[in-house]
Design a protein around this motif. Structure first.
Motif, PDB file in Angstrom:
ATOM      1  N   UNK A   1       0.844  -1.172   0.000  1.00 13.10           N
ATOM      2  CA  UNK A   1       0.000   0.000   0.000  1.00 13.10           C
ATOM      3  C   UNK A   1       0.894   1.242   0.000  1.00 13.10           C
ATOM      4  N   UNK A   2       0.465   2.263  -0.689  1.00 14.14           N
ATOM      5  CA  UNK A   2       1.243   3.493  -0.810  1.00 14.14           C
ATOM      6  C   UNK A   2       0.806   4.518   0.227  1.00 14.14           C
ATOM      7  N   UNK A   3       1.712   5.429   0.527  1.00  9.51           N
ATOM      8  CA  UNK A   3       1.418   6.545   1.417  1.00  9.51           C
ATOM      9  C   UNK A   3       1.258   7.789   0.548  1.00  9.51           C
ATOM     10  N   UNK A   4       0.200   8.544   0.786  1.00 12.50           N
ATOM     11  CA  UNK A   4      -0.118   9.731  -0.013  1.00 12.50           C
ATOM     12  C   UNK A   4      -0.167  10.966   0.872  1.00 12.50           C
ATOM     13  N   UNK A   5       0.210  12.112   0.289  1.00 10.43           N
ATOM     14  CA  UNK A   5       0.168  13.386   1.000  1.00 10.43           C
ATOM     15  C   UNK A   5      -0.585  14.402   0.147  1.00 10.43           C
ATOM     16  N   UNK A   6      -1.574  15.048   0.758  1.00  6.59           N
ATOM     17  CA  UNK A   6      -2.349  16.086   0.076  1.00  6.59           C
ATOM     18  C   UNK A   6      -1.476  17.326  -0.102  1.00  6.59           C
ATOM     19  N   UNK A   7      -1.410  17.836  -1.310  1.00  2.51           N
ATOM     20  CA  UNK A   7      -0.616  19.036  -1.582  1.00  2.51           C
ATOM     21  C   UNK A   7      -1.293  20.298  -1.055  1.00  2.51           C
ATOM     22  N   UNK A   8      -2.563  20.213  -0.730  1.00  2.91           N
ATOM     23  CA  UNK A   8      -3.293  21.376  -0.237  1.00  2.91           C
ATOM     24  C   UNK A   8      -3.120  21.555   1.268  1.00  2.91           C
ATOM     25  N   UNK A   9      -3.436  20.499   2.045  1.00  9.37           N
ATOM     26  CA  UNK A   9      -3.435  20.647   3.503  1.00  9.37           C
ATOM     27  C   UNK A   9      -2.352  19.836   4.210  1.00  9.37           C
ATOM     28  N   UNK A  10      -1.663  18.940   3.478  1.00 10.06           N
ATOM     29  CA  UNK A  10      -0.586  18.160   4.084  1.00 10.06           C
ATOM     30  C   UNK A  10      -1.035  16.872   4.750  1.00 10.06           C
ATOM     31  N   UNK A  11      -2.310  16.555   4.678  1.00  5.94           N
ATOM     32  CA  UNK A  11      -2.835  15.324   5.286  1.00  5.94           C
ATOM     33  C   UNK A  11      -2.192  14.113   4.624  1.00  5.94           C
ATOM     34  N   UNK A  12      -1.755  13.133   5.443  1.00  5.75           N
ATOM     35  CA  UNK A  12      -1.126  11.925   4.922  1.00  5.75           C
ATOM     36  C   UNK A  12      -1.970  10.707   5.290  1.00  5.75           C
ATOM     37  N   UNK A  13      -2.059   9.763   4.364  1.00  6.33           N
ATOM     38  CA  UNK A  13      -2.838   8.550   4.579  1.00  6.33           C
ATOM     39  C   UNK A  13      -2.315   7.449   3.668  1.00  6.33           C
ATOM     40  N   UNK A  14      -2.702   6.208   3.971  1.00  3.42           N
ATOM     41  CA  UNK A  14      -2.310   5.068   3.160  1.00  3.42           C
ATOM     42  C   UNK A  14      -3.502   4.563   2.377  1.00  3.42           C
ATOM     43  N   UNK A  15      -3.248   4.270   1.095  1.00  2.00           N
ATOM     44  CA  UNK A  15      -4.293   3.778   0.213  1.00  2.00           C
ATOM     45  C   UNK A  15      -3.618   3.205  -1.027  1.00  2.00           C
ATOM     46  N   UNK A  16      -4.321   2.335  -1.749  1.00  2.00           N
ATOM     47  CA  UNK A  16      -3.772   1.790  -2.996  1.00  2.00           C
ATOM     48  C   UNK A  16      -3.634   2.891  -4.050  1.00  2.00           C
ATOM     49  N   UNK A  17      -4.572   3.818  -4.079  1.00  2.00           N
ATOM     50  CA  UNK A  17      -4.570   4.920  -5.042  1.00  2.00           C
ATOM     51  C   UNK A  17      -5.142   6.160  -4.358  1.00  2.00           C
ATOM     52  N   UNK A  18      -4.773   7.351  -4.825  1.00  2.00           N
ATOM     53  CA  UNK A  18      -5.312   8.562  -4.199  1.00  2.00           C
ATOM     54  C   UNK A  18      -6.795   8.723  -4.536  1.00  2.00           C
ATOM     55  N   UNK A  19      -7.571   9.300  -3.615  1.00  2.00           N
ATOM     56  CA  UNK A  19      -9.004   9.513  -3.873  1.00  2.00           C
ATOM     57  C   UNK A  19      -9.228  10.734  -4.761  1.00  2.00           C
ATOM     58  N   UNK A  20     -10.469  10.959  -5.128  1.00  2.00           N
ATOM     59  CA  UNK A  20     -10.820  12.136  -5.928  1.00  2.00           C
ATOM     60  C   UNK A  20     -10.781  13.413  -5.104  1.00  2.00           C
ATOM     61  N   UNK A  21     -11.073  13.296  -3.796  1.00  2.00           N
ATOM     62  CA  UNK A  21     -10.994  14.462  -2.920  1.00  2.00           C
ATOM     63  C   UNK A  21     -10.307  14.060  -1.622  1.00  2.00           C
TER      64      UNK A  21
END
Length: 54
Positions: free
Chosen positions: A1-21
């Motif tokens: 599973x990948x770790x993702x970071x929102x470029x807007x607010x910096x929120x980080x989470x793990x998911x197979x793919x980034x969500x739409x929002x």
């Protein structure tokens, strides 16, 4: 599973793919994959998250 970071607010989470929002700011944002893919990345025990990605 990948770790993702929102470029807007910096929120980080793990998911197979980034969500739409972003789950945090509820905006349609760009996400950066900040998963460590090389051994030197996780040398500091960051739990698989690349600290070099801001």
């Amino acid at each position: 599973m990948s770790s993702w970071k929102c470029q807007n607010c910096g929120y980080m989470f793990e998911s197979e793919a980034p969500p739409n929002e972003c789950p945090s700011c509820k905006e349609k944002c760009e996400f950066v994959d900040n998963t460590c893919y090389t051994p030197d990345c996780d040398a500091g025990g960051t739990g698989g998250i690349d600290p070099r990605i801001k």
